[in-house]
Each structure stands twice: as C-alpha cells, then as structure tokens.
Design a protein around this motif. Structure first.
Motif, PDB file in Angstrom:
ATOM      1  N   ASP A 109       9.390   2.842   5.700  1.00 35.52           N
ATOM      2  CA  ASP A 109      10.387   3.147   4.674  1.00 35.52           C
ATOM      3  C   ASP A 109      10.550   4.669   4.668  1.00 35.52           C
ATOM      4  O   ASP A 109      10.604   5.275   5.729  1.00 35.52           O
ATOM      5  N   ASN A 110      10.609   5.301   3.519  1.00 32.51           N
ATOM      6  CA  ASN A 110      10.726   6.754   3.444  1.00 32.51           C
ATOM      7  C   ASN A 110       9.373   7.395   3.152  1.00 32.51           C
ATOM      8  O   ASN A 110       9.303   8.524   2.689  1.00 32.51           O
ATOM      9  N   SER A 111       8.294   6.658   3.423  1.00 29.75           N
ATOM     10  CA  SER A 111       6.949   7.149   3.135  1.00 29.75           C
ATOM     11  C   SER A 111       6.240   7.546   4.418  1.00 29.75           C
ATOM     12  O   SER A 111       6.784   7.453   5.518  1.00 29.75           O
ATOM     13  N   ILE A 112       4.993   7.941   4.286  1.00 30.79           N
ATOM     14  CA  ILE A 112       4.181   8.340   5.440  1.00 30.79           C
ATOM     15  C   ILE A 112       3.487   7.137   6.076  1.00 30.79           C
ATOM     16  O   ILE A 112       2.773   7.290   7.060  1.00 30.79           O
ATOM     17  N   TYR A 113       3.716   5.946   5.542  1.00 33.87           N
ATOM     18  CA  TYR A 113       2.967   4.762   5.955  1.00 33.87           C
ATOM     19  C   TYR A 113       3.750   3.876   6.926  1.00 33.87           C
ATOM     20  O   TYR A 113       4.981   3.961   7.020  1.00 33.87           O
ATOM     21  N   GLN A 114       3.030   3.026   7.629  1.00 29.95           N
ATOM     22  CA  GLN A 114       3.654   2.101   8.573  1.00 29.95           C
ATOM     23  C   GLN A 114       2.845   0.806   8.605  1.00 29.95           C
ATOM     24  O   GLN A 114       1.681   0.802   9.009  1.00 29.95           O
ATOM     25  N   ILE A 115       3.465  -0.289   8.171  1.00 27.64           N
ATOM     26  CA  ILE A 115       2.820  -1.598   8.167  1.00 27.64           C
ATOM     27  C   ILE A 115       3.824  -2.614   8.711  1.00 27.64           C
ATOM     28  O   ILE A 115       4.908  -2.778   8.139  1.00 27.64           O
ATOM     29  N   GLU A 116       3.477  -3.278   9.769  1.00 25.45           N
ATOM     30  CA  GLU A 116       4.416  -4.230  10.376  1.00 25.45           C
ATOM     31  C   GLU A 116       4.356  -5.576   9.662  1.00 25.45           C
ATOM     32  O   GLU A 116       3.284  -6.164   9.533  1.00 25.45           O
ATOM     33  N   PRO A 117       5.504  -6.079   9.198  1.00 23.42           N
ATOM     34  CA  PRO A 117       5.508  -7.380   8.527  1.00 23.42           C
ATOM     35  C   PRO A 117       5.456  -8.530   9.530  1.00 23.42           C
ATOM     36  O   PRO A 117       5.690  -8.338  10.725  1.00 23.42           O
ATOM     37  N   THR A 118       5.178  -9.709   9.016  1.00 21.44           N
ATOM     38  CA  THR A 118       5.150 -10.912   9.853  1.00 21.44           C
ATOM     39  C   THR A 118       6.561 -11.399  10.147  1.00 21.44           C
ATOM     40  O   THR A 118       6.821 -11.991  11.196  1.00 21.44           O
ATOM     41  N   GLY A 119       7.464 -11.155   9.238  1.00 21.80           N
ATOM     42  CA  GLY A 119       8.848 -11.576   9.414  1.00 21.80           C
ATOM     43  C   GLY A 119       9.671 -11.105   8.231  1.00 21.80           C
ATOM     44  O   GLY A 119       9.142 -10.553   7.261  1.00 21.80           O
ATOM     45  N   ILE A 120      10.983 -11.315   8.320  1.00 28.57           N
ATOM     46  CA  ILE A 120      11.879 -10.867   7.259  1.00 28.57           C
ATOM     47  C   ILE A 120      12.817 -12.012   6.903  1.00 28.57           C
ATOM     48  O   ILE A 120      13.399 -12.663   7.787  1.00 28.57           O
ATOM     49  N   LEU A 121      12.961 -12.247   5.592  1.00 25.44           N
ATOM     50  CA  LEU A 121      13.894 -13.253   5.076  1.00 25.44           C
ATOM     51  C   LEU A 121      15.074 -12.538   4.430  1.00 25.44           C
ATOM     52  O   LEU A 121      14.898 -11.566   3.698  1.00 25.44           O
ATOM     53  N   ALA A 172      -1.172  -3.376  -9.832  1.00 30.71           N
ATOM     54  CA  ALA A 172      -2.352  -3.998 -10.444  1.00 30.71           C
ATOM     55  C   ALA A 172      -2.847  -5.116  -9.546  1.00 30.71           C
ATOM     56  O   ALA A 172      -2.053  -5.847  -8.966  1.00 30.71           O
ATOM     57  N   ALA A 173      -4.167  -5.245  -9.457  1.00 33.64           N
ATOM     58  CA  ALA A 173      -4.773  -6.314  -8.652  1.00 33.64           C
ATOM     59  C   ALA A 173      -5.645  -7.178  -9.568  1.00 33.64           C
ATOM     60  O   ALA A 173      -6.286  -6.661 -10.486  1.00 33.64           O
ATOM     61  N   PRO A 174      -5.663  -8.478  -9.335  1.00 40.43           N
ATOM     62  CA  PRO A 174      -6.521  -9.343 -10.152  1.00 40.43           C
ATOM     63  C   PRO A 174      -7.972  -8.908 -10.073  1.00 40.43           C
ATOM     64  O   PRO A 174      -8.393  -8.247  -9.112  1.00 40.43           O
ATOM     65  N   SER A 175      -8.722  -9.270 -11.074  1.00 37.64           N
ATOM     66  CA  SER A 175     -10.127  -8.909 -11.132  1.00 37.64           C
ATOM     67  C   SER A 175     -10.831  -9.379  -9.863  1.00 37.64           C
ATOM     68  O   SER A 175     -10.651 -10.504  -9.413  1.00 37.64           O
ATOM     69  N   GLY A 176     -11.601  -8.471  -9.243  1.00 36.85           N
ATOM     70  CA  GLY A 176     -12.317  -8.812  -8.021  1.00 36.85           C
ATOM     71  C   GLY A 176     -11.539  -8.497  -6.758  1.00 36.85           C
ATOM     72  O   GLY A 176     -12.078  -8.631  -5.654  1.00 36.85           O
ATOM     73  N   GLN A 177     -10.260  -8.109  -6.876  1.00 41.56           N
ATOM     74  CA  GLN A 177      -9.465  -7.746  -5.707  1.00 41.56           C
ATOM     75  C   GLN A 177      -9.057  -6.287  -5.808  1.00 41.56           C
ATOM     76  O   GLN A 177      -8.901  -5.742  -6.893  1.00 41.56           O
ATOM     77  N   ALA A 178      -8.861  -5.677  -4.641  1.00 44.10           N
ATOM     78  CA  ALA A 178      -8.692  -4.220  -4.590  1.00 44.10           C
ATOM     79  C   ALA A 178      -7.232  -3.814  -4.506  1.00 44.10           C
ATOM     80  O   ALA A 178      -6.384  -4.539  -3.983  1.00 44.10           O
ATOM     81  N   LEU A 179      -6.985  -2.640  -5.046  1.00 38.23           N
ATOM     82  CA  LEU A 179      -5.698  -1.982  -4.847  1.00 38.23           C
ATOM     83  C   LEU A 179      -5.717  -1.236  -3.512  1.00 38.23           C
ATOM     84  O   LEU A 179      -6.778  -0.903  -2.983  1.00 38.23           O
ATOM     85  N   LEU A 180      -4.528  -0.988  -2.968  1.00 35.04           N
ATOM     86  CA  LEU A 180      -4.447  -0.192  -1.747  1.00 35.04           C
ATOM     87  C   LEU A 180      -4.924   1.233  -2.020  1.00 35.04           C
ATOM     88  O   LEU A 180      -4.824   1.732  -3.140  1.00 35.04           O
ATOM     89  N   LYS A 181      -5.418   1.885  -0.976  1.00 39.56           N
ATOM     90  CA  LYS A 181      -5.851   3.277  -1.084  1.00 39.56           C
ATOM     91  C   LYS A 181      -5.045   4.123  -0.109  1.00 39.56           C
ATOM     92  O   LYS A 181      -4.706   3.672   0.993  1.00 39.56           O
ATOM     93  N   ILE A 182      -4.758   5.346  -0.511  1.00 42.23           N
ATOM     94  CA  ILE A 182      -3.839   6.174   0.261  1.00 42.23           C
ATOM     95  C   ILE A 182      -4.346   6.481   1.668  1.00 42.23           C
ATOM     96  O   ILE A 182      -3.540   6.770   2.560  1.00 42.23           O
ATOM     97  N   ASP A 183      -5.630   6.448   1.884  1.00 41.95           N
ATOM     98  CA  ASP A 183      -6.139   6.737   3.225  1.00 41.95           C
ATOM     99  C   ASP A 183      -6.729   5.507   3.918  1.00 41.95           C
ATOM    100  O   ASP A 183      -7.452   5.636   4.899  1.00 41.95           O
ATOM    101  N   TYR A 184      -6.377   4.317   3.400  1.00 42.96           N
ATOM    102  CA  TYR A 184      -6.804   3.078   4.062  1.00 42.96           C
ATOM    103  C   TYR A 184      -5.613   2.322   4.645  1.00 42.96           C
ATOM    104  O   TYR A 184      -5.770   1.251   5.203  1.00 42.96           O
ATOM    105  N   VAL A 185      -4.425   2.864   4.472  1.00 43.46           N
ATOM    106  CA  VAL A 185      -3.203   2.222   4.958  1.00 43.46           C
ATOM    107  C   VAL A 185      -2.758   2.943   6.226  1.00 43.46           C
ATOM    108  O   VAL A 185      -2.785   4.174   6.279  1.00 43.46           O
TER     109      VAL A 185
END
Length: 1018
Positions: A44-56, A535-548
C-alpha cells in the motif's frame, strides 16, 4: 536471454477450496489468485509488504454475505479476510496474508442523493471526489477533506475515520456518518444507525450477534464512563476506531458507528454508507504567507487560528522545494514569489470562507491587518488567492505534499511510519522543536507539513530500508515519538489509522484495552477480520512494527544499482495518485478503462519490482542481458525464441504476467509527468519488452508498427493500393489478422511536393550554416514527424504559411526517424541507432542558431525524454515558439467575430509540458480570443495504441469517457482544435469529424477576409 521466472509461494489448499466454494455458493464478483494480482495487492502506501492469498471483488452486498457465510464453514475456519479501499493506507491497514476484499472495482455506485434532507447513500467503493462531483449541481459536498480525495473510497474513509485539512471546521468522517450497512462475520446484514433508548432496548433484547454487540458496547460505555473520559484525549483528532468516548452522541442517542468508524475492517465489512452533506461555501480565499524559517511559521499559525480562519496548513522548506519541480507549480508559482535576498523556508496557508463577497472582503481585511501589524509582521510577505480555480490549484499542491516527499534521488527516501501524530494545538510548536531535535539527533533528513490548527504533524524521515542500521531506526524512532507524543498529551494516530502500529494501542488505552478486546470478540469471535490490527482477542497478539515484512526486504535483493536503472519502478511508494477516478484527468487511462489495479502505474511498478527481484535471485543483471541480446546473432536467437514460445513449461513464467500488464499501457507518459515520485512506466516498459521479446516471439504487428517511420515514404508511393487495403472490408480483415485496425488513409497531397512548389527549402546543416546571423534570426525550421507529414500534411503547410505571414523564412527539416514507435515497443537497440543519427542532424541545425519547432506534441516531447542525454537541442512545441513571437501575430477581426474557440490538448502535452495550455491561451489572447481549454482525459488513440486490434475496445471506451461529450456538444459557432495527430485521427475514425490543428486555425485567423477552418463537428 533471461530465464523462466517462477514466483515464490503458492496458494494454500484450503484457500483453493474456498474460492471454488465461493463460486458454488453464487459469488458473482471477480476472484483473482494470479501472481500478478497478489503482487500488486501486497503493498500500500506503507513501508510493509505482505502478499495475500487472493483478492475478491464483490459486485454487491450479496457477495459480501456469501463471503462471510463460506468463511463460517468448518473447512475454512483458518482463513482470514481484510477489506481494502483505495489502497493508500500508510500503515499497512489493509495488508494481509489472507484474502483481500476490494469493493472499489464494482461496488462504486452512488445510490441516492436527497438534496432536501442533505443526505447521500453510497456503496463502499465510491471515491470521495466522485461523490462530490455528483453533489456539486446541488450545491452540496461531503466535507471531510483528505489529500487522497481523488482515489480514497468512502469505505476506506470510514474504516480509518479519515480527515485532513479543515478538520477543525468540518470534523472527521465519523462526524458525517449517519448510517452504515455492514456485513458481520456470520453474514448478518445490518444497518447501524443512532438509536434512542427505546430502540436500543429493543435491540439489546435480541438473542443474535447484533443483540450481543449492542449489549456489550452499551455496558462498556456505561460502566467505564469515567475511565473513558480520563484516558481519551480532548483533541480534534481524538483516537479513532473503537471510539468509546463518542458512543453516546451529544443528543444522548447510542451510536454504534463510533465503534465502527476507524475500526479498519476488524469488526465488519462495510457495504454502504449514509452520509450527511453540507452546503458548498459560496466564496473562498487563501492567504499564502511566506516565512524565513519553519518554526516562525508554526508559531505564527497559532495567531492565524485565533483570527477564526477556516483552516491553517503549514509546509516546510523541503516540501516547498519539491513542489517547485512538480507539475502543479506552473499554475501557482505567482502566489509564492521569491523574496529578494531571503529564502522561504516555510509557508502558512490560511483559508477564509464566506457567504458573499462583502463578507469575504471583511474577513480578509481583518486577517491581513493582523499580519501587517508590528509584532505580528514576522513573515516575508503574503499573497491572496481568490476564486475556485486558484484556491483548488494551491490545495492541489498541498495534497500532493505526501507523494512529493518521495520524489528525491537515491535510495534514502522519506517513508511513512510516524507521520500523523496529533497533540493539543497550543503544544504543537514546542512539540515539533523536540521532534526535529529527535530526528536531527538520529542524523535523519525529513520533510514536514501539517494541519497546525488541529495540532497534527505530518513528517516522513528519510531512510533506506535495505540497510540494517536504518531498519533498526524504525523501532528506535517510533518508540521515541510515542513517548514524546504522550508527554505532550497527544496520540500517535492522528489521521492515518493504526494498522501495523497497533502494537502501541494497549499502551495508550491502558486498562481500557480489555474493553476493546471484548468488543472485538463480540463482533468477530474467531478473529477472522483483519487480525492483528487495533485490538486482538485475549491470548492473541497484535502486529509489531518490526515483525512484519518490509518492502526493503525485496529491495535489498534487487540492489540499489538495478533499482536506479529502472525509472523509479522500485521507488513507487504506493501513494496511488494513478488511481485518480476523474475521467477528465489524463492520469493513467488504462486504469480508468479497466478498473484493474494491475493496469496502473502502481501496479506495473510493483510487477516490475517483483520481476527484478526474481531476476536478481537468479544472479541476472538485466542491463547486461540487454547488451548481450543486442550483440547476439538474430537467426540463432530466433530459433530459441520459437522454442521458448512453444514450450509448455514456459506457461507459468512470471514474465507473462508482467507483459500482460504492460500490454494495456498507452505510453502516454501521464505517469512520468503527474506521479509525485515520477514513476515512468513507458521508460521501464520498453526495457522490459526488449528483454521479454529476447526470450519469446513478438506478435506480427510489432515489427510492422516499429518500421512505420521508415516504410511510410515507400507506402506513400503506392498510396492507392494502401488506401484500398485500409478502406475496404477485406483489407481491414487482413490487417486485423496482422493485429492492426482503424488505420488512416493517406491523402493525395504530398508535403514534400507542396513544400517544393511553395519554395520551402529543406534544412540541411550546410544550407543553414551559410545563412547570415540576421537571416538565421528570421528563420524557423519545422520538424515534421512522419505521421503528420504523411497523414496530415496540411498542418505543416499551415505552419509554413503562418511563418511567412509573421515575416519569417520557413524551412522543413529533412525526413528523419524520431523512433518513438521503436522505443514504445522495446526495440531499444534500433532506437538508439536511429536516435543517434537524428540527434546528430538536429543538433547541427540547433548549433546554427535557428529555432526548431515540432508539430505534434507527443513526437516533439520525445526529443526531451527518450532523447535525454543524446540531444542538447530543444525542439520547441508550437505554442512555445508562438509565445516567443507574439509581436508578429495580428488577427483579422472578421475571422473571429461570433465564434468560440476551444482547445483539446494531447495528454502527453498536458502532463509533461504543464505550461502548454497557459501558453496557448496567451497566443490566442494576443489575437483577441478568449481560448477555452476542454476538460478531457485521454482520447484513447495514444500514438499507435488505438491502431492495435487487441487495444481497440479500451481505446473506444476511453474516447467515450470524455472526448465524445465534447465533440457532440460543439455547435455551429464553435471552433474545436486538437494539438495531437493521434487525437485528430481518433475523432475522424469514431465520429467521422475533422478537427484542425491550432496552426491551421491561427493561419486563417491572421489572413484578411478568410473563414476560420471549422471543426467539422456541428
């Protein structure tokens, strides 16, 4: 020869089954799983890059419900989805390794406009400027302003609770949302609107998902009221998404939309929105104030805010400097003059609105009086812009500021990750001083601008994220900015949403964060909607800026030398200016015609970047491959190309997907002129095609088109036979087999013979060099391209006649190969040879000191772009030459009486010579004519593009978008003109009308008692 390239990764089997099940369930939209689409949607317009499985690409709310229903089936419980709007998010909000749901392609209808109640109902994929264009006849507009308004979708605006300039007056998107039609994770279709107590009680009594959501949100709002008041900042830019502070409106009603606006697709999929509308301000003006330093501008902004102006925007010297080199600057330069001996290092733009001229005058007088008064006069000077056109032009510059920051040389470029902090406005100047000290201490350069009236700062530090030391700075700077912002009572996410920066949500929300988790769980129990964000449900993590994954991970493989060699393809920052919805804008016609993001400059740049990465992984340097290709034996190369083209193992070559995206490019260069980062698709497309067709066979039409400049003289000798082929059904069928269509006929008139008859000599270097200095000063050489010379010679003859009436001696340049067709189709070796010969010839003429004037804008501008580095001479556009000779023009009053004159400019001219329209207006103005410039996009012909059979549907679709309307609307007294040969050819082909070139019109205008050549459109 380049190797076969296979993209990394494959679609997981559960997802393959999911897409098949969608079709079985009745999904009516588009499903794309190809490597090209997944690559384009990975950024997108960010510093990140994640390839999706597909687009609808759903076609309606039913498709969204089907998507949710199929996701709920046990076999697909591991699949996640993320809604996507305009794709211009700066924090990875819509990036996902799951499935993207994009409503912009099909769900883009304005469903209802009620001007009495001032309400509009739209689908999620409607673009903000598209809506406002439809509202303008009613005197209404949708207020939240943002720099990406010509491509930002309403669904995306709701998802990030978007706003921008003028938010102190108009607020955020959430302030104008009356209702949202959403699809919940279980497929429930629900209209969310503000509820009184009776309606709320009825809904919380329900036993379904809707009832549970309302019960939980209402309980949290009541039980946590005091804590919410303590934690949520009292800012114009309060925290977006899960907005607990505004669940109860000022009228006491319960509004679930406060939770949904800014939730970034983590709670529901938005299908429709019902929006509040406002009257368009009757009168507006901008006061443009210049300062010697940025801090003074910031401090002075508080004084301006106190004067009750509508908005105040501040821009620093870096952004201002970049704007000076941008396409928009020509139209606004007079509002930012240079101050003798003083450098402008900051500006404030203060907006003043009024209901009538008298009120506007009064308000302007109050502000300027304060600016001129003693202690307040800390500025270098100011100008005032009044009227819609000038105000919009200046705001356009400000809107382009974000993209402009990417328009620098080298791998170290401004990037977004801390770019939208907000603090109380009274703290902003001190806050920015510390912010700048923080960045200076890290040794970083940066650009700054912001909505100072709202306390919002936009800053992009310059980093090269292929460098490990710079990657570490993302974490270090982010943590430091978070601490600084909190210390000044502000928020990290003042405007552009949370996205990957959601890791800081628990820190800002404190003990209220479990309430956000509870809301997320109520809407999305299985965490399937854009997980890891907000927000992430209890027990699940949010994304981190240096893990993406970062874009820099890909760029590191490509290497800086290769990135620099491919015309900014690898430096596209995803700002999305090429997604401009406006049919009258020249920017990327192929995207407008297809609504396919693969067929946009951003899409093509992403594919080129991935192609370069795949080559780099195989140790291939494409520059060296191109050299080897040009040195190889053609016959041996042909045999290998035949084998590769027939070999079924090559069917999955990623190069095919790149070529498919390049095939729809019109090579109009609008991207090169209008993209803030100056991504030039035609330039890197040519380099790609050279290498691609070094491996595979070319279509039959390619060598025919490439040779057109050299074959036209021969074809003209057998003109009757050629005209028989292109003018008969059998001949046209034969040409379609060769891949060509809509070819123009050759006229009887021969430019060479007519010029000889008129005594116009050829401009040989020896002949020109023998002229005296006085003779050279009074001479002009017309550089006629092959297309104009052979298909429309009357333009060159009109130029000759006009020059003589101006008291000048005309010459014709000798027949030459411009080479544009060679370049467009990737025959770069042949182009370099032809361009070298032509450049040598033209340079000798220019060295003699005689003006060289082209006739067709596209072919003439090729001498400034494709010939860059090999031709120093400037071949003037017609209007550039005429502007320099205005004193030689004088109109015949009888020729212009009772007529209107309207110009239709070539796309390449509008975007790569931005002063051109103003110059044409000056020329006609000197003749006593108020020239009007038609608001049109691309005509669809674009050189040879519209003559290729595979492109004809797109070509005609583009013509219908804007040119058809202008042609049909022309009356008996209208003189329409077109500067481009291809444009005139398209009009002749589709509407059987003839448009003159401006040279032809002016030639007749300055003839006594002559009729103006009319565009044959009445």
């Amino acid at each position: 020869m380049i190797p076969r390239l296979r993209p990394n990764g494959s679609i997981p089997l559960p997802a393959v089954g999911f897409f098949q099940r969608l079709v079985e369930a009745g999904f009516d939209g588009d499903i794309e799983t190809g490597a090209a689409s997944r690559t384009v949607f990975s950024t997108d317009n960010s510093i990140y890059q994640i390839e999706p499985t597909g687009i609808l690409f759903p076609k309606g709310i039913e498709d969204l419900q089907i998507t949710a229903a199929v996701l709920s089936e046990p076999a697909f419980r591991g699949i996640t989805v993320a809604p996507r709007g305009g794709g211009t998010g700066t924090n990875g909000q819509s990036l996902t390794s799951g499935i993207v749901v994009d409503c912009s392609r099909h769900m883009n209808s304005i469903l209802e406009i009620d001007p009495i109640r001032r309400i509009a109902r739209v689908q999620a994929g409607v673009v903000k400027d598209q809506l406002n264009q439809a509202l303008k006849p009613y005197g209404l507009f949708f207020a939240p302003e943002l720099s990406t308004s010509n491509r930002a979708t309403i669904g995306g605006m709701v998802s990030t609770d978007a706003c921008g300039q003028g938010s102190c007056l108009y607020g955020k998107t959430s302030n104008h949302v009356l209702g949202l039609r959403i699809v919940l994770a279980d497929g429930t279709d629900w209209w969310s609107r503000p509820l009184d107590e009776a309606a709320l009680e009825e809904i919380v009594a329900r036993e379904d998902r809707v009832g549970e959501i309302h019960r939980i949100v209402d309980r949290i709002a009541r039980e946590k009221r005091d804590r919410i008041a303590e934690i949520f900042p009292k800012l114009n830019r309060y925290m977006t998404g899960y907005d607990l502070a505004h669940i109860r409106r000022s009228d006491g009603r319960f509004d679930l939309n406060a939770i949904l606006c800014g939730s970034e697709g983590t709670l529901a999929m938005i299908a429709e929105a019902e929006l509040n509308l406002l009257p368009i301000p009757a009168h507006a003006a901008l006061i443009n104030i210049r300062y010697g330093d940025f801090n003074t501008a910031l401090e002075d902004a508080r004084t301006l805010v106190a004067l009750n102006v509508a908005s105040v925007e501040t821009v620093d010297e870096k952004v201002l400097g970049l704007a000076r080199g941008d396409i928009v600057w020509t139209g606004i330069a007079r509002f930012f003059p240079d101050d003798a001996g003083r450098t402008t290092n900051g500006i404030n733009i203060a907006e003043v609105l009024a209901d009538d001229e008298a009120e506007l005058d009064r308000k302007l007088a109050e502000v300027t009086a304060a600016l001129d008064t003693g202690a307040n006069a800390r500025h270098l000077g100011y100008t005032i812009a009044r009227g819609h056109a000038d105000v919009e032009a200046i705001w356009s510059m400000r809107k382009r500021a974000v993209g402009l920051l990417g328009n620098v040389e080298g791998p170290v470029r401004p990037v977004a990750f801390v770019e939208d902090t907000a603090v109380p406005p009274e703290n902003l100047a001190a806050y920015i001083r510390e912010f700048r000290a923080l960045l200076d201490g890290a040794g970083l350069s940066y650009g700054m601008f912001g909505h100072v009236d709202a306390g919002v700062l936009h800053v992009r530090p310059a980093l090269d994220l292929t460098r490990n030391d710079h990657v570490r700075l993302v974490r270090e700077v982010s943590d430091a900015v978070v601490a600084l912002t909190r210390r000044y009572g502000g928020v990290l996410w003042g405007e552009h949403g949370k996205g990957v920066r959601s890791e800081y949500v628990p820190e800002f929300f404190g003990d209220l964060y479990p309430s956000l988790q509870e809301i997320k769980r109520a809407f999305d129990p299985e965490n399937r909607l854009n997980p890891g964000k907000v927000a992430a449900p209890s027990g699940q993590a949010l994304l981190k800026i240096d893990y993406v994954p970062l874009r820099g991970d890909t760029d590191r493989i490509i290497g800086n030398e290769i990135r620099a060699a491919f015309d900014n393809a690898a430096y596209c920052n995803g700002n999305g200016a090429c997604f401009d919805f406006d049919k009258t804008s020249p920017m990327c016609p192929s995207y407008k015609a297809t609504r396919d993001r693969r067929f946009s400059p951003k899409g093509r740049a992403a594919l080129m970047r991935e192609w370069l990465r795949l080559l780099a992984e195989k140790g291939i340097d494409p520059r060296q491959e191109a050299k080897r290709l040009r040195q190889s034996v053609p016959l041996a190369r042909f045999a290998r190309r035949v084998f590769n083209s027939l070999n079924p193992q090559n069917r999955d070559d990623f190069s095919h997907e790149v070529r498919a995206s390049m095939d729809t490019c019109l090579a109009c260069k609008a991207c090169a002129g209008q993209c803030p980062v100056k991504v030039s698709v035609p330039a890197f497309r040519s380099k790609f095609l050279e290498l691609y067709y070094g491996r595979y066979l070319r279509p039959l039409k390619d060598p025919l088109v490439a040779a057109i400049e050299t074959t036209l003289p021969l074809v003209h000798r057998i003109r009757p036979a050629y005209n028989l082929v292109v003018g008969t059904r059998a001949g046209r069928m034969m040409m379609r087999v060769a891949g060509l269509t809509s070819l123009p006929r050759l006229p009887r008139i021969s430019l060479a013979k007519e010029a000889a008859r008129l005594g116009v000599p050829l401009a040989t270097p020896r002949r020109i060099e023998t002229l005296s200095p006085h003779e050279r000063e009074k001479s002009v050489i017309f550089v006629a391209d092959a297309f104009t010379a052979y298909f429309d010679p009357e333009v060159a003859l009109a130029a000759i006649g006009l020059a003589r009436k101006m008291g000048l001696s005309p010459f014709l340049a000798a027949s030459h190969v411009n080479g544009k067709a060679l370049h467009v189709h990737g025959y770069l070796g042949r182009f370099e040879a032809a361009a070298g010969r032509t450049a040598h010839y033209l340079q000798r003429l220019d060295d003699a000191g005689v003006a060289l004037v082209g006739l067709d804008p596209s072919m003439t501008l090729a001498f400034r772009s494709e010939y860059k580095g090999i031709l120093k001479a400037t071949i003037l556009l017609p209007q550039e030459w005429l502007v320099a000779n205005l004193g030689r023009l004088a109109a015949s009053p009888s020729a212009i009486k009772g007529r209107s004159f309207r110009l239709m400019s070539h796309c390449t001219e509008r975007t790569n010579a931005p002063a051109s329209i103003a110059q044409w207006k000056r020329v006609f103005g000197s003749l006593g004519i108020d020239l009007q410039a038609a608001e049109t996009g691309c005509c669809g012909m674009a050189g040879t593009f519209g003559h290729e059979a595979r492109n004809r549907p797109i070509s005609e679709r583009l013509y219908a978008m804007s040119w058809k309307r202008e042609i049909d609307a022309a009356g008996d007294t209208d003189s329409l003109m077109a500067t481009g040969y291809s444009c005139r050819s398209q009009v002749k082909e589709i509407d059987n009308k003839r448009l003159p070139h401006p040279f032809q019109v002016i030639d007749k205008i300055i003839s006594e008692n002559a009729d103006v050549p009319q565009s044959d459109v009445a």
